[in-house]
Design an enzyme around this catalytic site. Structure first.
Site, mmCIF file in Angstrom:
data_model
loop_
_atom_site.group_PDB
_atom_site.id
_atom_site.type_symbol
_atom_site.label_atom_id
_atom_site.label_comp_id
_atom_site.label_asym_id
_atom_site.label_seq_id
_atom_site.Cartn_x
_atom_site.Cartn_y
_atom_site.Cartn_z
ATOM 1 N N ARG A 109 18.671 -7.345 -27.820
ATOM 2 C CA ARG A 109 17.954 -7.816 -26.628
ATOM 3 C C ARG A 109 16.540 -7.274 -26.541
ATOM 4 O O ARG A 109 15.695 -7.814 -25.849
ATOM 5 C CB ARG A 109 18.708 -7.396 -25.362
ATOM 6 N N GLU B 230 12.700 5.817 -21.542
ATOM 7 C CA GLU B 230 12.248 6.530 -20.357
ATOM 8 C C GLU B 230 10.840 7.013 -20.676
ATOM 9 O O GLU B 230 10.661 7.888 -21.516
ATOM 10 C CB GLU B 230 13.187 7.708 -20.091
ATOM 11 N N GLN C 49 -1.781 10.178 -9.445
ATOM 12 C CA GLN C 49 -2.495 8.910 -9.595
ATOM 13 C C GLN C 49 -2.204 8.335 -10.977
ATOM 14 O O GLN C 49 -2.203 9.059 -11.966
ATOM 15 C CB GLN C 49 -4.000 9.182 -9.443
ATOM 16 N N ASP C 50 -1.939 7.028 -11.039
ATOM 17 C CA ASP C 50 -1.797 6.305 -12.300
ATOM 18 C C ASP C 50 -2.973 5.353 -12.439
ATOM 19 O O ASP C 50 -3.342 4.679 -11.467
ATOM 20 C CB ASP C 50 -0.499 5.495 -12.338
ATOM 21 N N ASN C 51 -3.541 5.275 -13.646
ATOM 22 C CA ASN C 51 -4.675 4.396 -13.912
ATOM 23 C C ASN C 51 -4.382 3.547 -15.136
ATOM 24 O O ASN C 51 -3.597 3.945 -15.999
ATOM 25 C CB ASN C 51 -5.945 5.216 -14.168
ATOM 26 N N HIS D 191 -14.601 12.519 -21.133
ATOM 27 C CA HIS D 191 -14.629 12.765 -19.694
ATOM 28 C C HIS D 191 -13.794 13.978 -19.292
ATOM 29 O O HIS D 191 -12.810 14.303 -19.946
ATOM 30 C CB HIS D 191 -14.072 11.545 -18.942
ATOM 31 N N LYS E 91 -4.052 15.062 -17.765
ATOM 32 C CA LYS E 91 -3.767 13.640 -17.966
ATOM 33 C C LYS E 91 -2.599 13.494 -18.933
ATOM 34 O O LYS E 91 -2.476 14.260 -19.893
ATOM 35 C CB LYS E 91 -4.983 12.919 -18.555
ATOM 36 N N HIS F 246 -11.512 14.377 -22.440
ATOM 37 C CA HIS F 246 -10.666 13.321 -23.010
ATOM 38 C C HIS F 246 -11.497 12.068 -23.268
ATOM 39 O O HIS F 246 -12.396 11.733 -22.507
ATOM 40 C CB HIS F 246 -9.522 12.981 -22.044
ATOM 41 N N TYR G 149 -2.806 5.996 -17.900
ATOM 42 C CA TYR G 149 -2.779 7.455 -17.808
ATOM 43 C C TYR G 149 -2.464 7.917 -16.404
ATOM 44 O O TYR G 149 -2.826 7.292 -15.426
ATOM 45 C CB TYR G 149 -4.067 8.085 -18.335
ATOM 46 N N ASP H 234 -21.663 6.877 -20.288
ATOM 47 C CA ASP H 234 -21.201 7.603 -21.472
ATOM 48 C C ASP H 234 -22.310 7.758 -22.516
ATOM 49 O O ASP H 234 -22.349 8.741 -23.245
ATOM 50 C CB ASP H 234 -19.985 6.919 -22.094
#
Length: 190
Positions: free
Chosen positions: A23, A28, A46-48, A61, A71, A118, A131, A169
């Site tokens: 399937r 996880e 926070q998720d980005n 960064h 992160k 990073h 992240y 940057d």
């Protein structure tokens, strides 16, 4: 989940266990309890997600205290070269980096603790990058290091004419000119 140390203390590579059959698969991707036990206690807030085309380099960064960030990064689709740089003055690995390939196929994740910069380079036609951060974005604390600083010696696996940068940057200073960074003897999790 398998955990692999890198050449930078605290930066670890995670490889989730995959359960597959006809399937498809199940994995996880994150467990707070297992992460705290196997890596370090961190509370992500926070998720980005970003989508980028081939040749895009984002980084390098970081955020200074009191909003320094850890992160946990991964690629949903595509392929990137992911890079962490030690910015902790006094560290035996100050200015050194680790670079790993993250992809939708290998499903690996990289944990970058506070005190590190990073960045990543997109090596596929398109990459979707996710992240988790343990501190919210704070523009007054943001910082950056030049992606092409020769002292860092990062091979981004892209030809110079292929690299696409943001204006911000493109203006980041070299590590030697970065000013206030992090101190190896300070616990940024206290």
């Amino acid at each position: 989940m398998k955990i692999f140390d890198t050449s930078l203390e605290g930066v670890v590579l995670l490889e989730p266990e995959l359960f597959g059959d006809a399937r498809g698969y199940f994995m996880e991707s994150y467990s707070q309890e297992r992460f705290d036990r196997q890596v370090r206690p961190v509370r992500f807030v926070q998720d980005n997600e970003s989508r980028s085309a081939y040749g895009v380099v984002r980084g390098l960064h970081f955020q200074r205290a009191p909003y320094a960030q850890s992160k946990l990064v991964r690629v949903i689709s595509g392929r990137v070269l992911d890079v962490a740089v030690d910015l902790r003055r006094g560290s035996p690995t100050f200015g050194r980096h680790v670079a790993v390939e993250l992809s939708g196929d290998n499903r690996r994740q990289l944990f970058i603790p506070r005190g590190f910069a990073h960045g990543f380079a997109v090596l596929s036609p398109v990459a979707v990058f996710q992240y988790k951060c343990d501190s919210p974005y704070a523009p007054q604390c943001e910082g950056g290091i030049a992606w092409d600083d020769p002292e860092l010696g990062i091979d981004w696996q892209l030809a110079p004419g292929e690299i696409i940068l943001s204006e911000k940057d493109a203006r980041n200073p070299r590590l030697a000119e970065a000013g206030a960074l992090f101190d190896f003897n300070t616990d940024y999790y206290a």
